[in-house]
Scaffold this active site. Structure first.
Site, PDB file in Angstrom:
ATOM      1  N   GLU A  75       0.831  -1.204   0.000  1.00 55.06           N
ATOM      2  CA  GLU A  75       0.000   0.000   0.000  1.00 55.06           C
ATOM      3  C   GLU A  75       0.865   1.254   0.000  1.00 55.06           C
ATOM      4  O   GLU A  75       0.353   2.368  -0.096  1.00 55.06           O
ATOM      5  CB  GLU A  75      -0.926   0.004   1.210  1.00 55.06           C
ATOM      6  N   ARG A  86       5.278   2.584  -0.875  1.00 56.22           N
ATOM      7  CA  ARG A  86       6.230   2.747  -1.974  1.00 56.22           C
ATOM      8  C   ARG A  86       7.424   1.799  -1.836  1.00 56.22           C
ATOM      9  O   ARG A  86       8.130   1.820  -0.817  1.00 56.22           O
ATOM     10  CB  ARG A  86       6.725   4.197  -1.999  1.00 56.22           C
ATOM     11  N   ALA A  88       1.515   2.459   8.460  1.00 51.06           N
ATOM     12  CA  ALA A  88       1.041   3.519   7.573  1.00 51.06           C
ATOM     13  C   ALA A  88       1.842   4.796   7.789  1.00 51.06           C
ATOM     14  O   ALA A  88       2.118   5.199   8.926  1.00 51.06           O
ATOM     15  CB  ALA A  88      -0.444   3.778   7.826  1.00 51.06           C
ATOM     16  N   GLU A 143       6.454   1.374  13.708  1.00 45.07           N
ATOM     17  CA  GLU A 143       5.222   2.065  14.085  1.00 45.07           C
ATOM     18  C   GLU A 143       4.760   3.039  13.007  1.00 45.07           C
ATOM     19  O   GLU A 143       5.575   3.673  12.325  1.00 45.07           O
ATOM     20  CB  GLU A 143       5.462   2.818  15.389  1.00 45.07           C
ATOM     21  N   GLY A 160      20.561   7.224  10.448  1.00 48.51           N
ATOM     22  CA  GLY A 160      21.152   8.007  11.530  1.00 48.51           C
ATOM     23  C   GLY A 160      20.243   8.238  12.715  1.00 48.51           C
ATOM     24  O   GLY A 160      20.653   8.894  13.688  1.00 48.51           O
ATOM     25  N   ARG A 197       9.352   2.099  17.745  1.00 48.68           N
ATOM     26  CA  ARG A 197       8.249   3.000  18.061  1.00 48.68           C
ATOM     27  C   ARG A 197       8.788   4.299  18.639  1.00 48.68           C
ATOM     28  O   ARG A 197       9.948   4.372  19.066  1.00 48.68           O
ATOM     29  CB  ARG A 197       7.295   2.350  19.051  1.00 48.68           C
ATOM     30  N   HIS A 200       8.254   7.017  21.641  1.00 52.60           N
ATOM     31  CA  HIS A 200       7.623   7.179  22.949  1.00 52.60           C
ATOM     32  C   HIS A 200       6.638   8.336  22.870  1.00 52.60           C
ATOM     33  O   HIS A 200       6.985   9.440  22.442  1.00 52.60           O
ATOM     34  CB  HIS A 200       8.685   7.432  24.020  1.00 52.60           C
TER      35      HIS A 200
END
Length: 299
Positions: free
Chosen positions: A179, A181, A222, A237, A245, A270, A272
């Site tokens: 969905e 690239r 997404a 996430e 980097g 993820r 925070h």
């Protein structure tokens, strides 16, 4: 191993520049026809192309087109064919509903076919055509054919949704949901999901040579971005752009650059929600539930 195929070539009538070559899978002499050919703006002919070694760089536009076909036919995986110098061999073409022509010939084409019952549509001006005009891959769904270039490698079980994109010398190796690239050079292993609006860095711009890949059973959320490779069973996430980097906080509190984690498996990346720090957490990779297998039974 020598590869020898028969193709049908279009060339510009004035300059003789090769515009494209179509290589039927059957390796038979199958001619094409279009209004640009009828008007005499382009000419069509059969051509036999032979590649002595795929490790050598392509020597002509015809050679380059055969390599792009081989990738989209899944005869070779991305990076198994030498494509060095290919851009310099391919002409910039106006891909129209009346056939491929040089961009400077579009107005002449429009005038030449004015008497035909045909509304001329220019789908793109590019060195690469749509894959589906040349190769129909097996067991694949593509929502918008304009977003998949010839030379894309889409393995059976791949679904490319309408906003998904796949460049040449890149693609999937098995069941995958696309969905987002897949940029040039990127390889995605089976049972991985590239979420809507997500992007994976390619190798065309900026002089980048590092090939980025995703292993099996990964989820790129997404609107996320990926600038390092992932092993297996990883999650990025939604909305997190992970560049090489990016400073990442590990479970023990240490800080490393994301490039140091490239290729590792079973990591959840993820941000925070209170501090904004990017964290890597060990996961078993099953948190996102995996692909819906029904969606990828593309018979």
């Amino acid at each position: 191993m020598t590869i020898k195929r028969i193709g049908h070539r279009y060339r510009d009538s004035k300059t003789g520049v090769t515009l494209d070559v179509w290589f039927p899978r059957s390796n038979k002499e199958i001619a094409r026809n279009c209004l640009a050919l009828k008007a005499g703006i382009i000419m069509g002919e059969f051509v036999t192309v032979e590649i002595a070694s795929v490790d050598e760089a392509p020597k002509s536009a015809e050679d380059a087109y055969l390599r792009l076909h081989l990738l989209s036919e899944c005869a070779y995986k991305p990076h198994q064919l030498n494509l060095d110098g290919m851009f310099g061999l391919l002409a910039n073409v106006a891909w129209t509903s009346a056939g491929p022509v040089l961009p400077a010939e579009v107005e002449n084409l429009r005038e030449a076919i004015a008497g035909e019952t045909h509304h001329l549509n220019v789908t793109s001006i590019d060195k690469f055509p749509r894959m589906t005009d040349y190769v129909i891959p097996e067991g694949v769904r593509i929502g918008d054919a304009d977003r998949v270039r010839l030379g894309a490698h889409l393995a059976p079980g791949t679904t490319v949704m309408h906003e998904g994109f796949c460049n040449f010398n890149a693609g999937t190796l098995g069941n995958s949901m696309v969905e987002g690239r897949i940029s040039a050079g990127v390889v995605v292993a089976e049972n991985s999901d590239i979420g809507g609006g997500a992007s994976i860095m390619g190798t065309l711009s900026g002089g980048g040579k590092q090939v980025i890949s995703m292993g099996q059973r990964n989820l790129l959320g997404a609107n996320a971005g990926l600038g390092i490779s992932l092993g297996d069973d990883c999650i990025v996430e939604s909305g997190l752009y992970l560049t090489a980097g990016t400073k990442v906080q590990m479970p023990d509190g240490s800080i490393v650059s994301a490039r140091d984690l490239s290729g590792q498996s079973k990591l959840l990346f993820r941000r925070h929600s209170q501090t904004g720090a990017v964290q890597a957490i060990v996961t078993d990779g099953t948190l996102w539930g995996g692909l819906n297998t029904t969606l990828h039974s593309n018979d």
